[in-house]
Design a protein around this motif. Structure first.
Motif, PDB file in Angstrom:
ATOM      1  N   UNK A 147       0.903  -1.209   0.240  1.00 35.59           N
ATOM      2  CA  UNK A 147      -0.003  -0.067  -0.016  1.00 35.59           C
ATOM      3  C   UNK A 147       0.913   1.204   0.190  1.00 35.59           C
ATOM      4  N   UNK A 148       0.800   1.961  -1.012  1.00 36.91           N
ATOM      5  CA  UNK A 148       1.672   3.104  -1.394  1.00 36.91           C
ATOM      6  C   UNK A 148       1.178   4.392  -1.087  1.00 36.91           C
ATOM      7  N   UNK A 149       1.873   5.449  -0.393  1.00 33.29           N
ATOM      8  CA  UNK A 149       1.252   6.815  -0.525  1.00 33.29           C
ATOM      9  C   UNK A 149       0.803   7.356  -2.155  1.00 33.29           C
ATOM     10  N   UNK A 150      -0.175   8.015  -2.058  1.00 35.32           N
ATOM     11  CA  UNK A 150      -0.513   8.706  -3.441  1.00 35.32           C
ATOM     12  C   UNK A 150       0.576   9.455  -3.796  1.00 35.32           C
ATOM     13  N   UNK A 151       1.054   9.453  -4.962  1.00 37.61           N
ATOM     14  CA  UNK A 151       1.991  10.392  -5.513  1.00 37.61           C
ATOM     15  C   UNK A 151       3.535  10.021  -4.945  1.00 37.61           C
ATOM     16  N   UNK A 172      -2.671   2.033  -4.519  1.00 38.41           N
ATOM     17  CA  UNK A 172      -2.386   3.527  -3.992  1.00 38.41           C
ATOM     18  C   UNK A 172      -3.381   3.960  -3.073  1.00 38.41           C
ATOM     19  N   UNK A 173      -2.755   4.556  -2.036  1.00 38.82           N
ATOM     20  CA  UNK A 173      -3.747   5.181  -0.886  1.00 38.82           C
ATOM     21  C   UNK A 173      -3.574   6.147  -0.213  1.00 38.82           C
ATOM     22  N   UNK A 174      -4.433   6.702   0.120  1.00 44.60           N
ATOM     23  CA  UNK A 174      -4.291   8.153   0.637  1.00 44.60           C
ATOM     24  C   UNK A 174      -4.298   8.170   2.417  1.00 44.60           C
ATOM     25  N   UNK A 175      -2.978   7.981   2.910  1.00 42.00           N
ATOM     26  CA  UNK A 175      -2.791   7.915   4.342  1.00 42.00           C
ATOM     27  C   UNK A 175      -3.245   8.924   5.269  1.00 42.00           C
ATOM     28  N   UNK A 180     -10.253   6.048   6.372  1.00 43.58           N
ATOM     29  CA  UNK A 180     -10.494   5.384   5.138  1.00 43.58           C
ATOM     30  C   UNK A 180      -9.285   4.439   4.608  1.00 43.58           C
ATOM     31  N   UNK A 181      -8.249   4.814   4.932  1.00 45.70           N
ATOM     32  CA  UNK A 181      -6.868   3.761   4.707  1.00 45.70           C
ATOM     33  C   UNK A 181      -6.811   2.686   5.536  1.00 45.70           C
ATOM     34  N   UNK A 182      -7.220   3.028   6.747  1.00 43.07           N
ATOM     35  CA  UNK A 182      -7.306   1.816   7.588  1.00 43.07           C
ATOM     36  C   UNK A 182      -8.184   0.630   7.161  1.00 43.07           C
ATOM     37  N   UNK A 183      -9.457   1.262   6.800  1.00 41.81           N
ATOM     38  CA  UNK A 183     -10.716   0.318   6.312  1.00 41.81           C
ATOM     39  C   UNK A 183     -10.174  -0.251   5.118  1.00 41.81           C
ATOM     40  N   UNK A 184      -9.417   0.413   4.167  1.00 42.61           N
ATOM     41  CA  UNK A 184      -9.063  -0.474   2.795  1.00 42.61           C
ATOM     42  C   UNK A 184      -7.994  -1.477   3.257  1.00 42.61           C
ATOM     43  N   UNK A 205      -0.379   6.331  11.262  1.00 40.33           N
ATOM     44  CA  UNK A 205       0.098   7.579  11.212  1.00 40.33           C
ATOM     45  C   UNK A 205      -0.045   8.116   9.603  1.00 40.33           C
ATOM     46  N   UNK A 206      -0.708   9.382   9.877  1.00 39.31           N
ATOM     47  CA  UNK A 206      -0.950  10.082   8.589  1.00 39.31           C
ATOM     48  C   UNK A 206       0.289  10.281   7.472  1.00 39.31           C
ATOM     49  N   UNK A 207       1.418  10.367   8.164  1.00 38.76           N
ATOM     50  CA  UNK A 207       2.645  10.527   7.447  1.00 38.76           C
ATOM     51  C   UNK A 207       3.158   9.266   6.849  1.00 38.76           C
ATOM     52  N   UNK A 208       2.408   8.169   7.137  1.00 37.59           N
ATOM     53  CA  UNK A 208       2.922   6.809   6.410  1.00 37.59           C
ATOM     54  C   UNK A 208       3.269   6.952   5.064  1.00 37.59           C
ATOM     55  N   UNK A 209       4.376   6.274   4.491  1.00 35.92           N
ATOM     56  CA  UNK A 209       4.629   6.361   3.090  1.00 35.92           C
ATOM     57  C   UNK A 209       4.190   4.977   2.771  1.00 35.92           C
ATOM     58  N   UNK A 210       4.555   3.969   3.228  1.00 33.23           N
ATOM     59  CA  UNK A 210       4.245   2.758   2.475  1.00 33.23           C
ATOM     60  C   UNK A 210       3.889   1.434   3.614  1.00 33.23           C
ATOM     61  N   UNK A 211       2.832   0.488   3.314  1.00 30.99           N
ATOM     62  CA  UNK A 211       2.783  -0.580   4.143  1.00 30.99           C
ATOM     63  C   UNK A 211       2.838  -1.638   3.369  1.00 30.99           C
ATOM     64  N   UNK A 212       3.605  -2.692   3.979  1.00 27.65           N
ATOM     65  CA  UNK A 212       3.999  -4.018   3.346  1.00 27.65           C
ATOM     66  C   UNK A 212       3.077  -5.019   4.164  1.00 27.65           C
ATOM     67  N   UNK A 213       2.136  -5.875   3.303  1.00 27.30           N
ATOM     68  CA  UNK A 213       1.506  -6.895   3.928  1.00 27.30           C
ATOM     69  C   UNK A 213       1.755  -8.080   3.481  1.00 27.30           C
TER      70      UNK A 213
END
Length: 355
Positions: A147-151, A172-175, A180-184, A205-213
């Motif tokens: 899950x990658x931060x938009x842009x 692509x996700x809006x952290x 909404x990001x958590x729900x996605x 954290x709204x400053x998150x850049x990327x989440x690997x799952x």
């Protein structure tokens, strides 16, 4: 007088080794074109070889992490999937450089003088491929997502490697919109684990850049089923002081057994339909710590080689375990340090050393 039974179920991800040794359906495949059969068999053995290179290190990591967790929570149940954790950090290693990269791979128990980085990633690629082979008799789903931060400007090579080697889906996700990001992310994890993991992330954290799952789901049926009519409430000894009544399934018959005199424990191997097995390790009273201290791949290998069919009266309790771990402190103690600090070099993801 009833014998006291202490039950320790080892779920240490060694199924990966079993799957490498025995590919489901491999031996009974029919094809009228001999050339095709030859090519397929050649490819299968190639997959198995790559996958087997990882098995000793993956097993070492499993037991090291088990020891690390139990050292800080000696009286707690422990439940985790080592292969899932190894996969997640191996994916991260694709974007790591310098000391950060070395620490991750060595922390995962890989000997970098014996195994090249490419061999490690190829091994995981083939392990995922083999574990996800459709086996009509058991359900095993393993997968990865990004899950990658938009842009966020991500290097094309990193995205390609994540997809090609780890079959990871990228989103692509809006952290900034944390709810909404958590729900996605949580909806994704819940769907992939068939409703078993319902809240993977919270307090994002709204400053998150990327989440690997990385997720894994396993559901199997016993090759020799236990009859429901034989399930009765019996005493289960949780620890030295605590006894609870639980439904206990029961079966008399011949099982693969081994009594380890040195460690004072009985080992029982049960087969699932398909290509998976489970080990149940039953320490004698007061011997739990002794058995846990000896849990290494060499011990399990010795048990595997010592099993023999024997008559037994087997009782296994119905149980449910749910656990959440913050692995940061555990992995730091296992040598993976820089990635959790400002010194992290993840420039292989965006080209930016500040990530």
């Amino acid at each position: 007088m009833k014998p006291v039974l202490y039950l320790c179920l080892l779920l240490a991800g060694l199924h990966a080794v079993a799957h490498c040794d025995h590919l489901p359906g491999h031996h009974n495949r029919h094809d009228h074109h001999k050339d095709t059969v030859h090519e397929e068999h050649h490819e299968e053995h190639h997959h198995v070889g790559d996958c087997l290179k990882l098995a000793p290190s993956n097993a070492d990591f499993a037991f090291r992490l088990y020891k690390q967790i139990t050292s800080e929570a000696p009286k707690k149940n422990i439940f985790f999937s080592p292969v899932s954790i190894s996969t997640a950090f191996a994916m991260l290693a694709l974007g790591a450089k310098s000391a950060t990269l070395t620490q991750i791979l060595e922390g995962l128990a890989f000997n970098l003088t014996e195994l090249q980085e490419k061999e490690i990633h190829d091994g995981f690629h083939n392990l995922i491929h083999i574990l996800n082979r459709p086996d009509s008799e058991l359900q095993l789903d393993m997968g990865n997502a990004l899950f990658l931060k938009e842009k966020l400007k991500t290097l094309e090579k990193f995205l390609e490697d994540i997809k090609n080697l780890y079959e990871a889906e990228a989103f692509s996700i809006n952290f900034k919109n944390t709810a909404e990001a958590q729900k996605q992310i949580n909806d994704y994890a819940e769907k992939k684990t068939h409703g078993k993991i319902v809240e993977l992330v919270k307090d994002l954290d709204p400053e998150t850049a990327m989440i690997l799952v990385s997720y894994i789901f396993f559901k199997g049926k016993w090759e020799k089923p236990f009859m429901p009519k034989d399930t009765k409430e019996r005493d289960f000894f949780v620890d030295e002081e605590t006894i609870v009544k639980v439904p206990m399934m029961h079966k008399m018959g011949r099982f693969n057994l081994h009594f380890d005199r040195e460690l004072s424990c009985t080992v029982v191997q049960l087969y699932y339909n398909g290509s998976a097995t489970a080990f149940f390790i039953l320490p004698n009273k007061g011997k739990m710590k002794q058995v846990e201290d000896a849990l290494w791949k060499e011990t399990v290998s010795r048990w595997s080689n010592s099993l023999h069919p024997s008559s037994a009266n087997l009782y296994i309790p119905k149980f449910s375990i749910s656990a959440t771990y913050d692995l940061k402190d555990h992995l730091i103690k296992m040598g993976i340090t820089d990635v959790f600090t400002k010194q992290a070099d993840l420039s292989g993801i965006t080209g930016d050393p500040e990530l």
